[in-house]
Design an enzyme around this catalytic site. Structure first.
Site, short mmCIF file in Angstrom:
data_model
loop_
_atom_site.label_atom_id
_atom_site.label_comp_id
_atom_site.label_asym_id
_atom_site.label_seq_id
_atom_site.Cartn_x
_atom_site.Cartn_y
_atom_site.Cartn_z
N ARG A 63 24.81 -7.37 -5.37
CA ARG A 63 23.34 -7.12 -5.90
C ARG A 63 22.72 -8.62 -5.93
O ARG A 63 22.21 -9.26 -5.13
CB ARG A 63 23.48 -6.55 -7.17
CG ARG A 63 23.47 -5.00 -6.83
CD ARG A 63 24.19 -4.24 -8.02
NE ARG A 63 25.36 -4.69 -8.63
CZ ARG A 63 26.04 -4.12 -9.46
NH1 ARG A 63 25.33 -3.08 -10.27
NH2 ARG A 63 27.22 -4.46 -9.86
N SER A 123 26.09 1.69 -12.72
CA SER A 123 26.68 2.85 -13.37
C SER A 123 26.36 2.90 -14.89
O SER A 123 26.03 3.87 -15.62
CB SER A 123 28.22 2.98 -13.21
OG SER A 123 28.45 3.13 -11.90
N LYS A 150 39.58 0.33 -20.34
CA LYS A 150 37.95 0.33 -20.12
C LYS A 150 37.77 2.05 -20.45
O LYS A 150 38.22 2.77 -19.89
CB LYS A 150 37.47 0.21 -18.53
CG LYS A 150 36.30 -0.39 -18.44
CD LYS A 150 36.12 -0.75 -17.27
CE LYS A 150 34.79 -1.05 -16.79
NZ LYS A 150 34.64 -1.75 -15.23
N HIS A 171 26.02 2.76 -4.62
CA HIS A 171 27.44 2.83 -4.22
C HIS A 171 27.29 3.52 -2.89
O HIS A 171 28.05 3.09 -1.87
CB HIS A 171 28.59 3.59 -4.98
CG HIS A 171 28.60 3.01 -6.22
ND1 HIS A 171 28.53 3.65 -7.67
CD2 HIS A 171 29.01 1.62 -6.66
CE1 HIS A 171 29.16 2.63 -8.59
NE2 HIS A 171 29.19 1.67 -8.04
P1 ADP Z 1 33.30 -2.48 -10.87
O1 ADP Z 1 33.94 -1.94 -11.97
O2 ADP Z 1 34.41 -3.11 -10.05
O3 ADP Z 1 32.07 -3.48 -11.42
P2 ADP Z 1 31.49 -0.58 -9.84
O4 ADP Z 1 31.50 0.85 -9.61
O5 ADP Z 1 30.31 -1.23 -10.77
O6 ADP Z 1 32.82 -1.34 -10.35
O7 ADP Z 1 31.03 -1.64 -8.48
C1 ADP Z 1 31.94 -1.18 -7.27
C2 ADP Z 1 31.33 -2.26 -6.21
O8 ADP Z 1 29.92 -1.53 -5.74
C3 ADP Z 1 31.24 -3.53 -6.46
O9 ADP Z 1 31.21 -4.32 -5.07
C4 ADP Z 1 29.72 -3.60 -6.69
O10 ADP Z 1 29.05 -5.13 -6.47
C5 ADP Z 1 29.10 -2.58 -5.93
N1 ADP Z 1 27.80 -2.03 -6.39
C6 ADP Z 1 27.63 -1.44 -7.68
N2 ADP Z 1 26.34 -1.18 -7.63
C7 ADP Z 1 25.55 -1.51 -6.55
C8 ADP Z 1 24.35 -1.42 -5.94
N3 ADP Z 1 23.25 -0.90 -6.86
N4 ADP Z 1 24.09 -1.79 -4.70
C9 ADP Z 1 25.15 -2.31 -4.18
N5 ADP Z 1 26.28 -2.56 -4.59
C10 ADP Z 1 26.58 -1.92 -5.66
#
Ligand code: ADP
Length: 161
Positions: A91, A130, A42, A18
């Site tokens: 990703r 995460s 959630k 992120h």
């Molecule tokens: P959500 O609950 O929407 O999945 P996340 O916190 O997992 O929320 O992710 C938020 C954003 O960050 C999304 O666009 C996701 O694709 C992106 N994201 C998460 N992990 C990565 C990563 N390792 N590299 C690039 N983008 C990421």
């Protein structure tokens, strides 16, 4: 006119994947808002307040980044906030299927010209999520270098409790 972008997610917790997207997006826009999604159904490790505080601390060094939260329809928040772009991180190809559907549906709901902008993951963090961070950390594995230092402190504290 200033260019304003929104980057949304659960950020439970914020990872270096992120952070990489945030740092790059902050270079592309005058203003970047990190929008933490409020989703009461959630179960999360960190409360909304904790997640916002953690992101604020981790992005302290980026002066054009602010942190907010929203619930309900993303498009409503985007329309009300006058955003030019919504940033998403991509990703693997598995992200693509879901993301293209969301982007196309949202395009119908946005008022005026709002682009969904995809930034490709940094290969160093392409495997990172995460949920994986939480699992490895709870089992005692090292997540050094995968989350900002401040996030690691919050996680250690939480897992001690
Ligand atoms: P959500 O609950 O929407 O999945 P996340 O916190 O997992 O929320 O992710 C938020 C954003 O960050 C999304 O666009 C996701 O694709 C992106 N994201 C998460 N992990 C990565 C990563 N390792 N590299 C690039 N983008 C990421």
């Amino acid at each position: 006119m200033k260019n304003k972008a929104l980057y949304t997610g659960s950020f439970d917790p914020l990872t270096n994947g992120h952070m990489d997207i945030i740092t790059r997006a902050a270079r592309l826009y005058d203003e970047l808002v990190i929008g933490v999604v409020v989703n009461p159904s959630k179960r999360s490790m960190f409360s909304l307040e904790e997640r916002e505080e953690m992101i604020r601390k981790a992005t302290e060094c980026l002066p054009n980044v602010t942190v907010d939260h929203f619930s309900g329809l993303l498009a409503d928040y985007v329309n009300a906030g006058g955003f030019d772009s919504v940033i998403r991180g991509l990703r693997a190809t598995t992200d693509f299927e879901y993301e293209i559907q969301m982007a196309q549906m949202n395009a119908r709901l946005y008022q005026g010209h709002v682009e969904t902008v995809f930034l490709m993951t940094n290969p160093n963090y392409s495997f990172l999520s995460s949920s994986m961070i939480k699992e490895v950390h709870s089992l005692g594995g090292s997540i050094d270098g995968l989350v900002p230092e401040i996030i690691l402190e919050y996680m250690d504290e939480k897992n001690k409790a």
